[in-house]
Every structure is written in C-alpha cells, then in structure tokens.
Design an enzyme around this catalytic site. Structure first.
Site, PDB file in Angstrom:
ATOM      1  N   LEU A  14       0.873  -1.172   0.000  1.00 42.54           N
ATOM      2  CA  LEU A  14       0.000   0.000   0.000  1.00 42.54           C
ATOM      3  C   LEU A  14       0.910   1.221   0.000  1.00 42.54           C
ATOM      4  CD1 LEU A  14      -2.875   1.245   0.323  1.00 42.54           C
ATOM      5  CD2 LEU A  14      -2.366   1.360   2.772  1.00 42.54           C
ATOM      6  N   LEU A 221      19.418   5.674 -16.388  1.00 45.55           N
ATOM      7  CA  LEU A 221      20.222   6.861 -16.090  1.00 45.55           C
ATOM      8  C   LEU A 221      19.387   8.120 -15.958  1.00 45.55           C
ATOM      9  CD1 LEU A 221      23.120   6.108 -18.615  1.00 45.55           C
ATOM     10  CD2 LEU A 221      23.162   5.779 -16.130  1.00 45.55           C
ATOM     11  N   GLY A 225      18.504   8.713 -20.026  1.00 52.08           N
ATOM     12  CA  GLY A 225      18.045   7.517 -20.721  1.00 52.08           C
ATOM     13  C   GLY A 225      18.545   6.242 -20.086  1.00 52.08           C
ATOM     14  N   ALA A 249       6.999   5.234  -9.966  1.00 49.15           N
ATOM     15  CA  ALA A 249       6.966   3.916 -10.609  1.00 49.15           C
ATOM     16  C   ALA A 249       7.687   3.897 -11.951  1.00 49.15           C
ATOM     17  CB  ALA A 249       5.524   3.462 -10.794  1.00 49.15           C
ATOM     18  N   ALA A 250       8.538   4.890 -12.197  1.00 46.98           N
ATOM     19  CA  ALA A 250       9.191   4.983 -13.497  1.00 46.98           C
ATOM     20  C   ALA A 250      10.072   3.766 -13.787  1.00 46.98           C
ATOM     21  CB  ALA A 250      10.021   6.259 -13.570  1.00 46.98           C
ATOM     22  N   GLY A 251      10.882   3.368 -12.808  1.00 42.80           N
ATOM     23  CA  GLY A 251      11.760   2.223 -13.024  1.00 42.80           C
ATOM     24  C   GLY A 251      10.983   0.940 -13.240  1.00 42.80           C
ATOM     25  N   ASP A 252       9.831   0.801 -12.576  1.00 49.34           N
ATOM     26  CA  ASP A 252       9.019  -0.398 -12.736  1.00 49.34           C
ATOM     27  C   ASP A 252       8.412  -0.467 -14.132  1.00 49.34           C
ATOM     28  OD1 ASP A 252       9.558  -1.093 -10.084  1.00 49.34           O
ATOM     29  OD2 ASP A 252       7.886   0.121  -9.365  1.00 49.34           O
ATOM     30  N   THR A 282       4.851   7.187 -17.599  1.00 46.58           N
ATOM     31  CA  THR A 282       4.603   7.038 -16.166  1.00 46.58           C
ATOM     32  C   THR A 282       4.948   8.299 -15.386  1.00 46.58           C
ATOM     33  OG1 THR A 282       5.003   4.664 -16.340  1.00 46.58           O
ATOM     34  CG2 THR A 282       5.143   5.631 -14.141  1.00 46.58           C
TER      35      THR A 282
END
Length: 311
Positions: A14, A221, A225, A249-252, A282
């Site tokens: 959560l 990076l 990019g 949540a960008a990396g996911d 995202t």
C-alpha cells in the site's frame, strides 16, 4: 497457471504518498499537500505494467490477512493479473511511505516490507508450474533474497532482475540472470564501488559484472536515458522528453516495457527504448499503479517537456 508471458515475483504494498515542496532535513517538520493512498510495491507495479502492455501476467507474492491485502489483490485481479499465487499471510500488508517533491517529481521512499518479508523459497516453489511455464520471469529485491534465488533457479524463460532496493547479491544468483536492470546507484552497491558519474564510468562498472554474472546489464540513467552493456559492446538509449510529475513507478514501468520488447523479439537496445517510452508516460502522471501506461499510450506522441527519468 502455466503458459503465461511473464511471472512477476515480488512485493505488493500500500503506497501512502505525501507531496511536499521539499524533503525535510533531519529534525525538521514540513507541511505537505493532501496524502494519497493507493496500490504499489515494485512487484505489483511491474505486474500491472506488464498486463497493461498486453502480456499475460501472473503475480507471485504475499499480502497481509487484512483489508489492505484484500484490496490490493482485488486491484491486481481487476487489472488482468493472475493472483492465485498471491498468498495472504498473518502479517501486515507491506507499506511504502513516499515523500514526493513537487516540481521535479522525484520521490524519497521508506518501505516497511510486512507480508513481503514472508515470501520464502517454499512459497515460490508452490508456484513452480507458473514460473517454469513463463516466457519471462521478472523479479526485484523488496522480497527476501532466497525467494528471488528460487524464482531464478526455477525459471526456464528469460530472467530479468531489477536489483532494487540495492544490496549485494551472490554471484551464483547473478549468473542465472539474463538481463540485470539497475540504476547507477544500485550498480554501485552491486559492485561495492563509488557511484559512477560519467558514461564511461557507468559502462566500465557494468562491464565488470559480466564475467560469471548476468548476460547483459541495462543501466537506467534518469534524464540521460539508459545504457545497454553486453560482451559485444555498449549502446546508449536516449530518454523521451516529457514533463515529469511523479517518478515513483518509473523504473518499474521501464522494466515492464523492456520485458514486453524482449518478448516481442526486439533486440535488447530496442527493448530498452520501449522501456524508456513506458517510463516517460509514467513520470508524466501522478501515482504508481495509476500512472502506468498501456500499449496504446506507448504508441501516442509524448507531451513535451524536459527529459523523463526512467529510475
């Protein structure tokens, strides 16, 4: 369930997000905007992102025997994720406390693993049919290392590991990974070295993991990019320019886009470019799971702005 495109082995949390003008210093209190509650966790984020990109997705993990656990399982089910191996356990559902800086969208996160810490090798083995039948297995480190190691051992498809949050990993585990996806800080922890700054330093550090380790390293990076490092060489992948709102949540979503590209038969650099497009969508939206893109989103032109941050 067998024959899925991707089995995601990881955390379900959560998320409690509080937007602030700036992160407080030690001992300081700052006022924030209205708090948001919503589904998250690196495993859940990646599972929903994969499902939204059109992949048949199964989730292997643990939630608490509480209202939050039931809500999160239902949300994943509603997103099309198979949750038969999302096991309720007698522990609090995982919780992520997110301090979101308004303006640049960067976030500072504290995770209380709760039920995620109860995902052991035995519970992973209970999902053996799903894992061995998957075309890809995607895992992260918000769950115990023995659970990750067992998932990687059982995998027969492509193994993608996002080593976050960062911690040193056994070489035996890394040797079973096809694509390792750290950011530059996680790369430094894995190599027990200072954080690399220049592209050459990033490439050299990533290259040092290859002998006896993963078959490829894709380093995210941020606004620069991503970098793809294999035994055959190094390729730079540019970020997609967008106006960043929330990078939680960008990396996911990058990982999900990467997996979708690989399962579509794309070369690794092209799959990483798909990951950058997913991350760009995202970060342009608030929230974690609520911000994740669909396949149609990746086909649409991005809104203009400064470069996105994949991780």
């Amino acid at each position: 369930m067998s024959g899925v495109d991707v089995a995601v082995v990881g955390s379900v949390n959560l998320d409690l997000t509080v937007p602030v003008g700036r992160v407080p210093r030690p001992g300081e209190t700052v006022l924030g905007a209205d708090a948001r509650r919503g589904p998250g966790g690196k495993g859940a984020n990646q599972a929903v992102a994969c499902a939204r990109l059109g992949l048949r997705t199964a989730m292997i993990g643990c939630v608490g025997e509480d209202a939050d656990g039931g809500m999160l399982a239902e949300r994943l089910r509603a997103e099309g994720v198979d949750v038969r191996h999302l096991v309720p356990v007698p522990a609090p559902t995982g919780l992520a406390m997110i301090i979101l800086e308004e303006g640049d969208g960067e976030s500072t996160i504290v995770v209380s693993p709760g039920a995620n810490g109860r995902l052991d090798a035995g519970r992973v083995r209970a999902a053996e049919g799903t894992i061995t039948g998957a075309r890809a297995v995607l895992a992260q480190l918000e769950i115990p290392i023995p659970a990750v190691a067992e998932a990687v051992r059982l995998a027969t498809g492509t193994v993608v590991l996002n080593p976050a949050p960062a911690r040193p990993l056994p070489r035996e585990l890394l040797s079973r990974v096809d694509v390792l996806v750290p950011n530059r800080h996680e790369l430094a922890v894995l190599c027990q070295a200072p954080t690399p700054e220049s592209p050459d330093e990033v490439a050299d550090l990533a290259r040092s993991l290859l002998p006896g380790g993963p078959r490829a390293v894709v380093v995210t990076l941020g606004a620069d990019g991503a970098m793809v490092v294999t035994a055959d060489g190094v390729a730079r992948v540019p970020a997609v320019p967008v106006r960043a709102v929330d990078a939680t949540a960008a990396g996911d979503s990058f990982c999900a886009g990467l997996v979708a590209g690989l399962l579509a038969g794309e070369p690794l650099a092209e799959a990483a470019a798909r990951g950058c497009r997913a991350a760009a969508v995202t970060v342009s939206r608030p929230g974690a799971i609520d911000a994740l893109p669909t396949a149609a989103d990746l086909a649409a032109p991005p809104a203009p702005g400064p470069a996105a941050s994949p991780a």
